[in-house]
Design a protein around this motif. Structure first.
Motif: not given
Length: 152
Positions: A29-39
């Motif tokens: 899983w690669l988190p992005t700069e914008k936090v997402r629920n699936n993080d």
């Protein structure tokens, strides 16, 4: 001086007599700069014959992956305040909880928890607890049973 560790699916450790298993996010899983629920971290914490599954804000995509692990848990903390993006039938069938709780604010603008989610829980005869109607929730897992205590 705080040590920060990133945990991923497959990580496991013992903590205070309980066994903790990380179910999400996946290893790749690669988190992005914008936090997402699936993080969100999804943890199964097992103590003897009882367990709790803490879902964070995991949505359908992650629940599908998690359900394949069949992470049985006596108690389920619903993801994302009981929204329609989570608590899929697939997840409920994989977890098979007897108790569930929803952390959600009273009269919230999103109308959480959603009636469809509550119906899924009721269809499976899962005892359901909500912070918006019951206030503070405490659950005791003694290794054999789950005891719920509610109140403001």
């Amino acid at each position: 001086g705080t040590i920060v560790r990133q945990l991923r699916a497959g990580d496991e450790f013992d903590w205070a007599g309980a066994h903790v298993r990380v179910l999400s996010p996946p290893q790749d899983w690669l988190p992005t700069e914008k936090v997402r629920n699936n993080d969100s971290l999804v943890l199964q914490i097992r103590y003897q014959d009882t367990a709790v599954l803490l879902e964070g804000d995991a949505e359908r995509q992650m629940e599908s992956i998690i359900a394949k692990e069949a992470p049985r848990a006596t108690l389920l903390k619903l993801a994302h305040n009981g929204s329609l993006t989570s608590t899929t039938p697939e997840l409920l069938d994989g977890v098979k909880p007897t108790h569930a709780f929803i952390s959600v604010g009273a009269r919230n603008m999103f109308h959480h928890p959603r009636q469809e989610v509550l119906a899924r829980l009721a269809e499976r005869h899962i005892a359901t607890y909500r912070t918006d109607t019951m206030g503070v929730l405490t659950f005791l897992l003694d290794g054999k049973t789950v005891e719920a205590m509610t109140g403001y």
